[in-house]
Design a protein around this motif. Structure first.
Motif, short mmCIF file in Angstrom:
data_model
loop_
_atom_site.label_atom_id
_atom_site.label_comp_id
_atom_site.label_asym_id
_atom_site.label_seq_id
_atom_site.Cartn_x
_atom_site.Cartn_y
_atom_site.Cartn_z
N ALA A 1 -0.79 -3.96 1.33
CA ALA A 1 -0.43 -3.61 2.71
C ALA A 1 -0.48 -2.10 2.89
O ALA A 1 -0.04 -1.34 2.02
N THR A 2 -1.00 -1.66 4.03
CA THR A 2 -1.07 -0.22 4.30
C THR A 2 -1.27 0.07 5.78
O THR A 2 -1.71 -0.79 6.55
N THR A 3 -0.94 1.32 6.15
CA THR A 3 -1.24 1.82 7.49
C THR A 3 -2.54 2.62 7.42
O THR A 3 -3.00 3.15 8.43
N TYR A 4 -3.08 2.80 6.23
CA TYR A 4 -4.25 3.65 6.01
C TYR A 4 -5.41 2.85 5.41
O TYR A 4 -5.85 3.11 4.28
N PRO A 5 -5.93 1.84 6.18
CA PRO A 5 -6.94 0.95 5.61
C PRO A 5 -8.23 1.66 5.19
O PRO A 5 -8.84 1.28 4.19
N ASN A 6 -8.62 2.70 5.93
CA ASN A 6 -9.89 3.35 5.59
C ASN A 6 -9.81 4.12 4.28
O ASN A 6 -10.73 4.09 3.47
N GLN A 7 -8.67 4.80 4.09
CA GLN A 7 -8.54 5.52 2.83
C GLN A 7 -8.36 4.56 1.67
O GLN A 7 -8.91 4.77 0.59
N LEU A 8 -7.62 3.49 1.90
CA LEU A 8 -7.43 2.52 0.83
C LEU A 8 -8.77 1.86 0.48
O LEU A 8 -9.12 1.71 -0.69
N ARG A 9 -9.54 1.51 1.52
CA ARG A 9 -10.84 0.85 1.28
C ARG A 9 -11.75 1.77 0.46
O ARG A 9 -12.36 1.34 -0.52
N ALA A 10 -11.80 3.05 0.86
CA ALA A 10 -12.68 3.99 0.15
C ALA A 10 -12.22 4.13 -1.31
O ALA A 10 -13.04 4.17 -2.23
N TRP A 11 -10.91 4.19 -1.51
CA TRP A 11 -10.39 4.35 -2.87
C TRP A 11 -10.67 3.11 -3.72
O TRP A 11 -11.12 3.21 -4.86
N LEU A 12 -10.47 1.92 -3.13
CA LEU A 12 -10.73 0.68 -3.87
C LEU A 12 -12.21 0.60 -4.26
O LEU A 12 -12.56 0.20 -5.37
N ARG A 13 -13.06 1.05 -3.31
CA ARG A 13 -14.50 1.03 -3.57
C ARG A 13 -14.82 1.93 -4.77
O ARG A 13 -15.54 1.55 -5.68
N LEU B 1 8.60 -9.71 1.83
CA LEU B 1 8.41 -10.76 2.84
C LEU B 1 7.25 -11.69 2.48
O LEU B 1 6.92 -12.60 3.23
N GLY B 2 6.60 -11.42 1.38
CA GLY B 2 5.48 -12.27 0.95
C GLY B 2 4.20 -11.99 1.71
O GLY B 2 3.24 -12.76 1.62
N GLN B 3 4.16 -10.87 2.46
CA GLN B 3 2.95 -10.54 3.23
C GLN B 3 1.91 -9.86 2.35
O GLN B 3 0.75 -9.78 2.72
N ALA B 4 2.35 -9.27 1.25
CA ALA B 4 1.42 -8.52 0.39
C ALA B 4 1.97 -8.51 -1.03
O ALA B 4 3.16 -8.78 -1.26
N ASP B 5 1.08 -8.16 -2.01
CA ASP B 5 1.52 -8.08 -3.40
C ASP B 5 1.88 -6.64 -3.77
O ASP B 5 2.71 -6.39 -4.64
N ALA B 6 1.19 -5.70 -3.12
CA ALA B 6 1.40 -4.28 -3.41
C ALA B 6 1.25 -3.52 -2.10
O ALA B 6 0.87 -4.12 -1.08
N ILE B 7 1.54 -2.22 -2.12
CA ILE B 7 1.37 -1.44 -0.88
C ILE B 7 0.67 -0.11 -1.18
O ILE B 7 0.58 0.31 -2.34
N CYS B 8 0.22 0.53 -0.11
CA CYS B 8 -0.34 1.88 -0.23
C CYS B 8 0.25 2.63 0.97
O CYS B 8 -0.12 2.36 2.11
N ASP B 9 1.22 3.53 0.71
CA ASP B 9 1.91 4.17 1.83
C ASP B 9 2.31 5.60 1.45
O ASP B 9 2.19 6.00 0.29
N LEU B 10 2.86 6.31 2.44
CA LEU B 10 3.28 7.69 2.20
C LEU B 10 4.57 7.70 1.39
O LEU B 10 5.48 6.90 1.61
N VAL B 11 4.62 8.63 0.45
CA VAL B 11 5.80 8.79 -0.40
C VAL B 11 6.12 10.27 -0.46
O VAL B 11 5.21 11.10 -0.59
N SER B 12 7.41 10.57 -0.35
CA SER B 12 7.79 11.96 -0.62
C SER B 12 8.88 11.96 -1.67
O SER B 12 8.63 12.22 -2.84
N SER B 13 10.12 11.60 -1.32
CA SER B 13 11.17 11.58 -2.37
C SER B 13 11.07 10.32 -3.22
O SER B 13 11.55 10.28 -4.34
N GLY B 14 10.48 9.27 -2.69
CA GLY B 14 10.41 7.99 -3.42
C GLY B 14 11.60 7.09 -3.11
O GLY B 14 11.67 5.96 -3.60
#
Ligand SMILES: Nc1ncnc2c1ncn2[C@@H]1O[C@H](COP(=O)(O)OP(=O)(O)OP(=O)(O)O)[C@@H](O)[C@H]1O
Ligand SMILES: O=P(O)(O)OC[C@H]1O[C@H](OP(=O)(O)OP(=O)(O)O)[C@H](O)[C@@H]1O
Ligand SMILES: [Mg+2]
Length: 304
Positions: free
Chosen positions: A134-146, A167-180
């Motif tokens: 799951a992500t808000t940044y599909p283009n960057q994730l797609r390029a990275w996965l490629r 929620l069972g919508q995804a297995d992992a995520i790709c999102d912004l992190v600062s403090s964690g």
């Protein structure tokens, strides 16, 4: 033809910044330290520039690249993550690149990271094959996965991405992190970075063909001055000539100092612009190495 007669030619510069959010205050502060001031309008979405013909547009951050692309505004302050995402989207859909990063601004630092549930024994990107991310940044994730040669399903969410695995919508995520802290609160752990981000000044790929070029140059020069001296201090001190090498060794972050000889040339008076932190410990070390009369002064403005 006068600018008023030809709408494509403009005699004022328009900068878009985030209306409210993480980047709005630091963006305003940076522009104000570059000498801009505005007359606030009642709706506060458009602020007319008073000190220079540079107006502010207050918008959602996601709209900034599109506003530059459409020529509605000339420059914008936005996270690199947003700019890169929308540049990626344009390139995926065969549109030409029309905006780009002009300057990194040193605030709004965060990273776009892949995170997995705490319980995963992370072995590497291959583990994402066949999984939903799951992500808000599909283009960057797609390029990275490629790049990683991994095939995974991308689930696009506009917010609260961290809750998707629970929620069972995804297995992992790709999102912004600062403090964690948000990841930890959702039993996730970051496993790798897709990109490092910070606020950037974004502008068009093509140069301006009118007076905006000069205004943008002026603004860039001032912003560079502000950014260069943000953590800088002017250090004044004296030292005996024979102690100079040891003293200078303790100032690796200093610009070449200005020196003048005093006391029959045996003593030197120096001033050096230092870019690193000037702690008490550092001053004590400098004194031990032979510096005297140390004085640390703030630097307000600088024009190279
Ligand atoms: N946790 C964070 N720490 C530091 N910087 C962050 C963090 N989260 C986001 N940012 C940076 O700040 C930018 C703006 O974040 P913010 O959360 O204010 O945006 P938003 O909710 O999309 O706002 P808007 O209402 O303008 O759409 C992000 O695009 C990113 O560059
Ligand atoms: O690592 P942390 O310091 O916890 O920061 C990460 C969080 O910050 C951002 O969200 P924000 O708080 O801006 O809320 P938003 O989802 O409304 O943008 C980002 O989307 C993460 O959820
Ligand atoms: Mg937004």
């Amino acid at each position: 033809m006068s600018p008023a007669a030809n709408p494509a030619v403009r005699d004022r510069l328009r900068i878009a910044i985030q209306k409210s959010g993480r980047l709005s205050e630091p963006a305003r502060a940076l522009l104000a330290s570059a000498g801009l001031s505005w007359r606030e309008s009642r709706d506060r979405l458009f602020c007319y520039g008073e000190s220079l013909p540079v107006d502010l547009l207050l918008v959602r951050d996601d709209d900034i690249p599109g506003l530059i692309a459409d020529g509605v505004c000339d420059l914008g302050i936005v996270g690199r993550n947003v700019l890169a995402e929308q540049a990626g989207e344009r390139s995926e859909t065969g549109k030409p690149a029309v905006f780009r990063e002009w300057r990194a601004l040193g605030f709004g630092g965060c990273r776009l990271a892949v995170a997995v549930p705490d319980g995963w024994d992370w072995q590497g990107p291959q583990q994402l094959a066949g999984k939903r991310v799951a992500t808000t940044y599909p283009n960057q994730l797609r390029a990275w996965l490629r790049e990683q040669r991994v095939e995974a399903d991308i689930v696009v969410l506009n917010g609260s991405v961290e809750i998707a695995p629970r929620l069972g919508q995804a297995d992992a995520i790709c999102d912004l992190v600062s403090s964690g802290a948000t990841l930890a609160a959702n039993q996730l752990k970051p496993v790798l970075d897709v990109m490092r981000s910070e606020a950037v000044l974004a502008g068009p790929v093509q140069p301006f063909g009118d007076v905006r070029a000069e205004l943008a140059d002026l603004l860039l020069r001032r912003m560079d001055g502000v950014l260069r001296i943000r953590d800088s201090k002017l250090l004044l001190f004296q030292t005996r000539r024979d102690a100079l090498p040891q003293v200078l060794q303790l100032l690796p972050d200093a610009e070449p100092p200005t020196m003048c000889a005093i006391d029959g040339a045996d003593t030197l008076a120096l001033q050096a612009l230092c870019h690193g932190a000037m702690t008490w410990q550092r001053l004590e070390d400098l004194k031990r190495a032979g510096a005297r009369g140390l004085m640390v002064l703030p630097v307000e403005r600088m024009l190279a």
